[in-house]
Design a protein around this motif. Structure first.
Motif, short mmCIF file in Angstrom:
data_model
loop_
_atom_site.label_atom_id
_atom_site.label_comp_id
_atom_site.label_asym_id
_atom_site.label_seq_id
_atom_site.Cartn_x
_atom_site.Cartn_y
_atom_site.Cartn_z
N THR A 232 1.11 -0.91 0.19
CA THR A 232 0.23 -0.31 0.01
C THR A 232 0.53 1.55 0.22
OG1 THR A 232 -1.89 -1.15 1.25
CG2 THR A 232 -1.72 1.32 1.06
N ASN A 233 1.66 1.16 0.56
CA ASN A 233 2.08 2.03 1.10
C ASN A 233 3.70 2.85 -0.48
OD1 ASN A 233 2.20 3.35 3.44
ND2 ASN A 233 3.50 2.28 4.20
N SER A 234 4.05 1.60 -1.17
CA SER A 234 4.40 1.72 -2.03
C SER A 234 3.61 2.43 -3.29
CB SER A 234 4.81 0.99 -2.86
OG SER A 234 6.30 -0.56 -2.08
N PHE A 235 2.17 2.31 -3.73
CA PHE A 235 1.40 2.05 -4.80
C PHE A 235 1.08 3.66 -4.50
CE2 PHE A 235 0.66 -2.10 -5.54
CZ PHE A 235 0.60 -2.09 -6.65
N THR A 236 1.21 4.26 -2.47
CA THR A 236 0.11 5.39 -2.57
C THR A 236 0.66 6.77 -2.27
OG1 THR A 236 -0.59 4.56 -0.30
CG2 THR A 236 -2.37 4.33 -2.27
N ARG A 237 2.14 6.38 -1.84
CA ARG A 237 3.11 7.61 -0.84
C ARG A 237 4.49 7.51 -1.00
NH1 ARG A 237 3.85 5.85 5.49
NH2 ARG A 237 4.13 7.63 5.51
N MET A 238 4.92 6.52 -2.25
CA MET A 238 6.56 5.98 -2.18
C MET A 238 6.88 7.19 -3.38
SD MET A 238 8.39 3.50 -3.71
CE MET A 238 7.29 2.95 -5.46
N ARG A 239 7.99 8.36 -2.90
CA ARG A 239 8.42 9.51 -3.19
C ARG A 239 10.06 8.94 -3.64
NH1 ARG A 239 5.17 12.80 0.22
NH2 ARG A 239 3.39 13.62 -1.32
#
Length: 272
Positions: A174-181
């Protein structure tokens, strides 16, 4: 028939409507992809969500981190933040219909040579693998949302491991798809840096410049990184151009790769 992808709306309904007018958007023939974060921090989250839901036959979205935050609050997880502008949704008479519709939206969309996600795709994943991992999260999210949201918040783990399981696996995906920069040189997600590409700290790289990236066979469309602005290189296109922050709202034509923008009418001095 035209097909566009438009960056994060975040409740910027006035700009969205003006952009649709500038595109001469025809809901009978044209289609939109929206990069997620339909709501929050902007002035008209409820009306924006209602409009996209009303036209979901021609406006297709994915889930962004702010959309997930709204869903979590609906299920009594997370905390309403000072800068959040989603209380009107949580108090709306059609709250359940809006939440049920939003809950059914995916994390990943693919058509021909284009893939759309909110923030990015972990560099070690192929597009086919990413699609399966997105479906893995979507299944849990839609079938046991309370359990999902009870464990969604958090930054760890910061690196992928095929042996990850349970809540840690779902949180990382979830973090990869929605929060990663940004990523560190040793391959960890850094959630703190939200600035421009030119000012990225030493020993950091944007996720899309990671060495040996496995998902360069398609063009990845994403938003989330407003300080990056419009970016078209490295087999990616970023279309979040900071409408919420006094920038612009951007539409990218998937047919001819042209760009149309509308300047923002709001200026908010709050953290993304």
């Amino acid at each position: 028939m035209a097909q566009y992808v438009i960056g994060d709306l975040q409740g910027c309904l006035t700009e969205f409507k003006k952009l649709l007018d500038k595109l001469n958007f025809n809901p009978g023939t044209d289609t939109l992809w929206l990069t997620g974060d339909l709501v929050n921090r902007g002035p008209q989250s409820l009306a924006t969500l209602r409009l996209v839901k009303q036209h979901d036959g021609c406006m297709q979205t994915i889930l962004g981190n702010h959309d997930l935050h709204l869903l979590a609050l609906h299920y009594s997880y997370g905390k309403l933040k000072r800068a959040d502008t989603i209380s009107d949704i949580l108090n709306a008479p059609d709250r359940k219909q809006l939440i049920d519709w939003l809950l059914r939206q995916p994390l990943y969309r693919q058509q021909d040579n284009y893939v759309m996600v909110h923030a990015g795709i972990w560099p070690e994943w192929t597009c086919d693998q990413a699609q399966l991992l997105a479906q893995e999260v979507e299944t849990v999210l839609q079938n046991t949302p309370e359990q999902f949201f009870s464990q969604m918040y958090g930054n760890k783990p910061v690196r992928w491991n095929n042996n990850l399981s349970g809540d840690e696996r779902l949180r990382f995906i979830t973090n990869s798809f929605t929060r990663m920069r940004a990523l560190t040189d040793d391959g960890a997600m850094d959630f703190d840096y939200k600035g421009t590409l030119i000012n990225i700290p030493a020993h950091h790289i944007p996720w899309f410049k990671a060495p040996h990236r496995q998902n360069i066979d398609k063009t990845i469309l994403f938003g989330h990184w407003s300080a990056l602005g419009f970016y078209q290189a490295d087999h990616v296109v970023c279309v979040d151009t900071g409408a919420l922050w006094g920038g612009s709202l951007t539409a990218f034509n998937l047919n001819d790769r042209s760009v149309v923008q509308i300047p923002s009418e709001i200026k908010l001095n709050i953290e993304n």
